[in-house]
Design a protein around this motif. Structure first.
Motif, PDB file in Angstrom:
ATOM      1  N   LEU A 133     -66.842 -42.798 -63.472  1.00  0.00           N
ATOM      2  CA  LEU A 133     -65.892 -42.284 -62.204  1.00  0.00           C
ATOM      3  C   LEU A 133     -65.911 -42.996 -60.906  1.00  0.00           C
ATOM      4  CD1 LEU A 133     -65.987 -38.554 -63.083  1.00  0.00           C
ATOM      5  CD2 LEU A 133     -64.130 -40.271 -63.691  1.00  0.00           C
ATOM      6  N   ALA A 134     -67.010 -43.451 -60.631  1.00  0.00           N
ATOM      7  CA  ALA A 134     -67.180 -44.375 -59.506  1.00  0.00           C
ATOM      8  C   ALA A 134     -66.392 -45.521 -59.840  1.00  0.00           C
ATOM      9  CB  ALA A 134     -68.721 -44.932 -59.494  1.00  0.00           C
ATOM     10  N   SER A 135     -66.363 -46.201 -60.954  1.00  0.00           N
ATOM     11  CA  SER A 135     -65.297 -47.199 -61.146  1.00  0.00           C
ATOM     12  C   SER A 135     -63.823 -46.893 -61.130  1.00  0.00           C
ATOM     13  CB  SER A 135     -65.413 -47.836 -62.691  1.00  0.00           C
ATOM     14  OG  SER A 135     -67.046 -48.322 -62.879  1.00  0.00           O
ATOM     15  N   VAL A 136     -63.459 -45.794 -61.657  1.00  0.00           N
ATOM     16  CA  VAL A 136     -62.072 -45.213 -61.352  1.00  0.00           C
ATOM     17  C   VAL A 136     -61.846 -45.187 -60.058  1.00  0.00           C
ATOM     18  CG1 VAL A 136     -60.963 -43.255 -61.972  1.00  0.00           C
ATOM     19  CG2 VAL A 136     -62.222 -44.035 -63.454  1.00  0.00           C
ATOM     20  N   ARG A 137     -62.713 -44.518 -59.297  1.00  0.00           N
ATOM     21  CA  ARG A 137     -62.211 -44.497 -57.807  1.00  0.00           C
ATOM     22  C   ARG A 137     -62.048 -45.873 -57.088  1.00  0.00           C
ATOM     23  NH1 ARG A 137     -64.980 -40.323 -53.859  1.00  0.00           N
ATOM     24  NH2 ARG A 137     -62.951 -39.079 -54.316  1.00  0.00           N
ATOM     25  N   ARG A 138     -63.209 -46.968 -57.480  1.00  0.00           N
ATOM     26  CA  ARG A 138     -62.934 -48.051 -56.981  1.00  0.00           C
ATOM     27  C   ARG A 138     -61.648 -48.871 -57.128  1.00  0.00           C
ATOM     28  NH1 ARG A 138     -68.573 -51.397 -56.308  1.00  0.00           N
ATOM     29  NH2 ARG A 138     -68.879 -49.440 -55.018  1.00  0.00           N
ATOM     30  N   ILE A 139     -61.302 -48.688 -58.482  1.00  0.00           N
ATOM     31  CA  ILE A 139     -59.938 -49.421 -58.810  1.00  0.00           C
ATOM     32  C   ILE A 139     -59.052 -48.757 -58.259  1.00  0.00           C
ATOM     33  CG2 ILE A 139     -58.690 -49.832 -60.816  1.00  0.00           C
ATOM     34  CD1 ILE A 139     -61.136 -50.001 -62.658  1.00  0.00           C
ATOM     35  N   VAL A 140     -58.859 -47.479 -58.309  1.00  0.00           N
ATOM     36  CA  VAL A 140     -57.530 -46.774 -57.869  1.00  0.00           C
ATOM     37  C   VAL A 140     -57.505 -47.186 -56.273  1.00  0.00           C
ATOM     38  CG1 VAL A 140     -56.580 -44.521 -57.363  1.00  0.00           C
ATOM     39  CG2 VAL A 140     -57.558 -44.935 -59.479  1.00  0.00           C
ATOM     40  N   ARG A 141     -58.496 -46.906 -55.478  1.00  0.00           N
ATOM     41  CA  ARG A 141     -58.551 -47.240 -54.142  1.00  0.00           C
ATOM     42  C   ARG A 141     -58.114 -48.644 -53.621  1.00  0.00           C
ATOM     43  NH1 ARG A 141     -62.880 -43.367 -51.543  1.00  0.00           N
ATOM     44  NH2 ARG A 141     -61.822 -41.545 -51.422  1.00  0.00           N
ATOM     45  N   ARG A 142     -58.785 -49.691 -54.559  1.00  0.00           N
ATOM     46  CA  ARG A 142     -58.304 -51.027 -54.432  1.00  0.00           C
ATOM     47  C   ARG A 142     -56.826 -51.222 -54.550  1.00  0.00           C
ATOM     48  NH1 ARG A 142     -60.798 -55.770 -57.071  1.00  0.00           N
ATOM     49  NH2 ARG A 142     -59.750 -56.861 -55.421  1.00  0.00           N
ATOM     50  N   HIS A 143     -56.223 -50.438 -55.348  1.00  0.00           N
ATOM     51  CA  HIS A 143     -54.898 -50.491 -55.586  1.00  0.00           C
ATOM     52  C   HIS A 143     -53.793 -49.638 -54.545  1.00  0.00           C
ATOM     53  CE1 HIS A 143     -55.734 -52.028 -59.611  1.00  0.00           C
ATOM     54  NE2 HIS A 143     -54.435 -52.550 -59.506  1.00  0.00           N
ATOM     55  N   LEU A 163     -50.794 -44.094 -57.562  1.00  0.00           N
ATOM     56  CA  LEU A 163     -50.947 -45.816 -57.556  1.00  0.00           C
ATOM     57  C   LEU A 163     -49.654 -46.023 -56.913  1.00  0.00           C
ATOM     58  CD1 LEU A 163     -51.834 -46.424 -61.210  1.00  0.00           C
ATOM     59  CD2 LEU A 163     -53.394 -46.924 -59.176  1.00  0.00           C
ATOM     60  N   PRO A 164     -49.422 -47.255 -56.468  1.00  0.00           N
ATOM     61  CA  PRO A 164     -48.103 -47.555 -55.823  1.00  0.00           C
ATOM     62  C   PRO A 164     -47.218 -48.142 -56.746  1.00  0.00           C
ATOM     63  CG  PRO A 164     -49.906 -48.954 -54.737  1.00  0.00           C
ATOM     64  CD  PRO A 164     -50.740 -48.033 -55.907  1.00  0.00           C
ATOM     65  N   GLY A 165     -46.043 -47.761 -56.693  1.00  0.00           N
ATOM     66  CA  GLY A 165     -44.929 -48.100 -57.435  1.00  0.00           C
ATOM     67  C   GLY A 165     -44.863 -47.488 -58.700  1.00  0.00           C
ATOM     68  N   ALA A 166     -45.684 -46.002 -58.599  1.00  0.00           N
ATOM     69  CA  ALA A 166     -45.749 -45.126 -59.778  1.00  0.00           C
ATOM     70  C   ALA A 166     -44.164 -44.854 -60.445  1.00  0.00           C
ATOM     71  CB  ALA A 166     -46.423 -43.993 -59.559  1.00  0.00           C
ATOM     72  N   THR A 167     -44.026 -44.835 -61.535  1.00  0.00           N
ATOM     73  CA  THR A 167     -42.858 -44.553 -62.192  1.00  0.00           C
ATOM     74  C   THR A 167     -43.148 -43.377 -63.213  1.00  0.00           C
ATOM     75  OG1 THR A 167     -42.932 -46.374 -63.841  1.00  0.00           O
ATOM     76  CG2 THR A 167     -41.503 -46.777 -61.834  1.00  0.00           C
ATOM     77  N   ALA A 168     -42.150 -42.433 -63.594  1.00  0.00           N
ATOM     78  CA  ALA A 168     -42.326 -41.720 -64.703  1.00  0.00           C
ATOM     79  C   ALA A 168     -40.840 -41.248 -65.171  1.00  0.00           C
ATOM     80  CB  ALA A 168     -42.908 -40.308 -64.374  1.00  0.00           C
TER      81      ALA A 168
END
Length: 186
Positions: A133-143, A163-168
């Motif tokens: 989960l520390a990795s998840v936070r780091r990746i998401v924040r870098r984005h 995340l930026p550019g999120a689509t659904a």
């Protein structure tokens, strides 16, 4: 554990390769891998169609591997395990959520979730390094996004991220994966 720390460290220095990423497809690949690793488990998995974002496909795969892997792991003690990956709205922005009906956790300790080696469950109950989960936070924040969780003990957990550019797709149609790994639209 050393490998996990080295991987976490590399997340800060690895250049981001930004491109459109089909998160629904990535999630299906990950669930297929989880099923191959645990063929004896029957888990109801619902993945919404049309989920996407702009980002690094390798790093976003790591986010989904950690979140879906945790949902898979923490729902092992449920007879009728259920996992979902879908979109929702948070503060006017599209957000993604991975939810399960597993062990859950006490929200009083939620601030510890995304720290390195901060586990809320015993390693005897659920294996892991305490780095995911520390990795998840780091990746998401870098984005340029954010990540948070909600839960109740014994009632499962919900992990949200933006995340930026999120689509659904609207409306998003979940694709159900039950036991056999086959996909059926619901």
């Amino acid at each position: 554990m050393i490998d996990a720390l080295l991987s976490l460290s590399a997340l800060s220095t690895q250049p981001l390769q930004r491109q459109p990423v089909n998160l629904s497809q990535l999630a299906r690949f990950i669930v297929d891998d989880l099923r191959r690793q645990s063929p004896q488990r029957t888990v109801q998995v619902d993945i919404a169609d049309g989920l996407g974002a702009t980002g690094d496909p390798t790093l976003l795969r790591l986010v989904l591997e950690n979140l879906l892997g945790n949902a898979w792991k923490y729902s092992t003690k449920r007879e009728a395990a259920q996992i979902a990956f879908e979109a929702t709205e948070h503060d006017g922005r599209a957000a993604f959520v991975v939810r399960d009906n597993g062990a859950g956790f006490d929200m009083r300790f939620a601030d510890r979730l995304f720290g390195v080696f901060q586990r809320l469950h015993s390693a005897n109950d659920f294996a892991g390094t305490g780095v995911g989960l520390a990795s998840v936070r780091r990746i998401v924040r870098r984005h340029g996004g954010d990540v948070w969780a909600e839960s109740e003990v014994g009632q499962g957990a919900r992990f949200y991220f933006t995340l930026p550019g999120a689509t659904a797709s609207a409306p998003s149609r979940p694709v159900s994966l039950v036991g056999t790994g086959t996909y059926t639209e619901r």
